[in-house]
Design a protein around this motif. Sequence first.
Motif, PDB file in Angstrom:
ATOM      1  N   LEU A  21     114.318  49.131  50.630  1.00 54.60           N
ATOM      2  CA  LEU A  21     113.976  49.048  49.213  1.00 54.60           C
ATOM      3  C   LEU A  21     115.192  48.636  48.394  1.00 54.60           C
ATOM      4  N   TRP A  22     116.322  49.253  48.664  1.00 51.28           N
ATOM      5  CA  TRP A  22     117.553  48.985  47.916  1.00 51.28           C
ATOM      6  C   TRP A  22     117.905  47.500  47.974  1.00 51.28           C
ATOM      7  N   ASP A  23     117.785  46.912  49.143  1.00 57.32           N
ATOM      8  CA  ASP A  23     118.082  45.487  49.291  1.00 57.32           C
ATOM      9  C   ASP A  23     117.171  44.644  48.398  1.00 57.32           C
ATOM     10  N   ASP A  24     115.901  45.006  48.316  1.00 52.10           N
ATOM     11  CA  ASP A  24     114.968  44.254  47.472  1.00 52.10           C
ATOM     12  C   ASP A  24     115.223  44.504  45.986  1.00 52.10           C
ATOM     13  N   LEU A  25     115.564  45.736  45.631  1.00 55.19           N
ATOM     14  CA  LEU A  25     115.881  46.026  44.226  1.00 55.19           C
ATOM     15  C   LEU A  25     117.081  45.208  43.754  1.00 55.19           C
ATOM     16  N   ALA A  50     111.855  48.580  36.371  1.00 53.12           N
ATOM     17  CA  ALA A  50     112.602  49.746  35.876  1.00 53.12           C
ATOM     18  C   ALA A  50     111.721  50.986  35.858  1.00 53.12           C
ATOM     19  N   ASP A  51     110.443  50.830  35.492  1.00 57.70           N
ATOM     20  CA  ASP A  51     109.514  51.961  35.532  1.00 57.70           C
ATOM     21  C   ASP A  51     109.314  52.444  36.966  1.00 57.70           C
ATOM     22  N   LEU A  52     109.213  51.509  37.890  1.00 62.01           N
ATOM     23  CA  LEU A  52     109.032  51.876  39.293  1.00 62.01           C
ATOM     24  C   LEU A  52     110.226  52.698  39.788  1.00 62.01           C
ATOM     25  N   VAL A  53     111.422  52.300  39.404  1.00 63.22           N
ATOM     26  CA  VAL A  53     112.610  53.064  39.796  1.00 63.22           C
ATOM     27  C   VAL A  53     112.589  54.438  39.125  1.00 63.22           C
ATOM     28  N   ALA A  54     112.169  54.503  37.858  1.00 63.57           N
ATOM     29  CA  ALA A  54     112.058  55.790  37.171  1.00 63.57           C
ATOM     30  C   ALA A  54     111.067  56.701  37.890  1.00 63.57           C
ATOM     31  N   TYR A  55     109.985  56.133  38.366  1.00 66.61           N
ATOM     32  CA  TYR A  55     108.971  56.873  39.126  1.00 66.61           C
ATOM     33  C   TYR A  55     109.588  57.481  40.389  1.00 66.61           C
ATOM     34  N   LEU A  56     110.358  56.690  41.099  1.00 67.04           N
ATOM     35  CA  LEU A  56     111.008  57.182  42.324  1.00 67.04           C
ATOM     36  C   LEU A  56     112.029  58.271  42.004  1.00 67.04           C
ATOM     37  N   ILE A  57     112.799  58.077  40.956  1.00 66.58           N
ATOM     38  CA  ILE A  57     113.759  59.102  40.535  1.00 66.58           C
ATOM     39  C   ILE A  57     112.997  60.392  40.223  1.00 66.58           C
ATOM     40  N   GLY A  58     111.925  60.265  39.465  1.00 65.34           N
ATOM     41  CA  GLY A  58     111.136  61.430  39.079  1.00 65.34           C
ATOM     42  C   GLY A  58     110.631  62.204  40.280  1.00 65.34           C
ATOM     43  N   TRP A  59     110.079  61.513  41.268  1.00 59.23           N
ATOM     44  CA  TRP A  59     109.579  62.197  42.463  1.00 59.23           C
ATOM     45  C   TRP A  59     110.706  62.809  43.273  1.00 59.23           C
ATOM     46  N   PRO A 152     106.864  56.874  49.349  1.00 58.90           N
ATOM     47  CA  PRO A 152     106.950  56.116  48.092  1.00 58.90           C
ATOM     48  C   PRO A 152     107.993  54.998  48.130  1.00 58.90           C
ATOM     49  N   TYR A 153     109.085  55.173  48.876  1.00 61.13           N
ATOM     50  CA  TYR A 153     110.062  54.084  48.998  1.00 61.13           C
ATOM     51  C   TYR A 153     109.393  52.865  49.631  1.00 61.13           C
ATOM     52  N   ALA A 154     108.615  53.098  50.695  1.00 64.56           N
ATOM     53  CA  ALA A 154     107.944  51.982  51.372  1.00 64.56           C
ATOM     54  C   ALA A 154     106.927  51.330  50.443  1.00 64.56           C
ATOM     55  N   ASN A 155     106.171  52.141  49.715  1.00 66.95           N
ATOM     56  CA  ASN A 155     105.187  51.606  48.776  1.00 66.95           C
ATOM     57  C   ASN A 155     105.878  50.812  47.675  1.00 66.95           C
ATOM     58  N   ALA A 156     106.974  51.361  47.146  1.00 65.07           N
ATOM     59  CA  ALA A 156     107.719  50.671  46.086  1.00 65.07           C
ATOM     60  C   ALA A 156     108.277  49.350  46.589  1.00 65.07           C
ATOM     61  N   ARG A 157     108.737  49.339  47.817  1.00 66.86           N
ATOM     62  CA  ARG A 157     109.274  48.095  48.377  1.00 66.86           C
ATOM     63  C   ARG A 157     108.191  47.021  48.429  1.00 66.86           C
TER      64      ARG A 157
END
Length: 170
Positions: A21-25, A50-59, A152-157
Amino acid sequence: MAVPGSRQELLAAISTTFNRLWDDLASVPKVRAREASMQGHMAGSMMSPADLVAYLIGWNELVLKWLDRDDRGEAVDFPEMGFKWNELGPLAQKFYADHDALDWPERLERLRTVKEQLVSTISNRSDDELYGKGWYGKWTKGRMIQFNTASPYANARARIRKWLKAQECA
């Protein structure tokens, strides 16, 4: 990827999915990070990278909260106080708002930091604590962590890759 059944497998799943995920971000142009041009977490809503990253931070922060409360012998509100499992869309909206003041680089740094905090706390737990008994109903602590980090990391990616391709950023 197989479902983790031990601390080492859980740490490997988190590391692998996060690094991908980090590589894609890293491919998201900073100037486009707040464009609400991808399907949101609530039906009919749109969100930005940015919202998607906020979502991951939140979880991730929520998982740390669960673990901290459990460590202190306090009741854990699953998923979060004031929210039920069938209200995850509004919870996602809360996460977006909670991190709205952070710019793109700050969000990325916060995500990396909270992931490292999770790795640290998981590293200090035994296989028995993580997988030896149910924690939330039939789900073990390790499985609940995996449901709310590596998955969620995989889904976000997948979402980011689709967005990058649609935006011709990839």
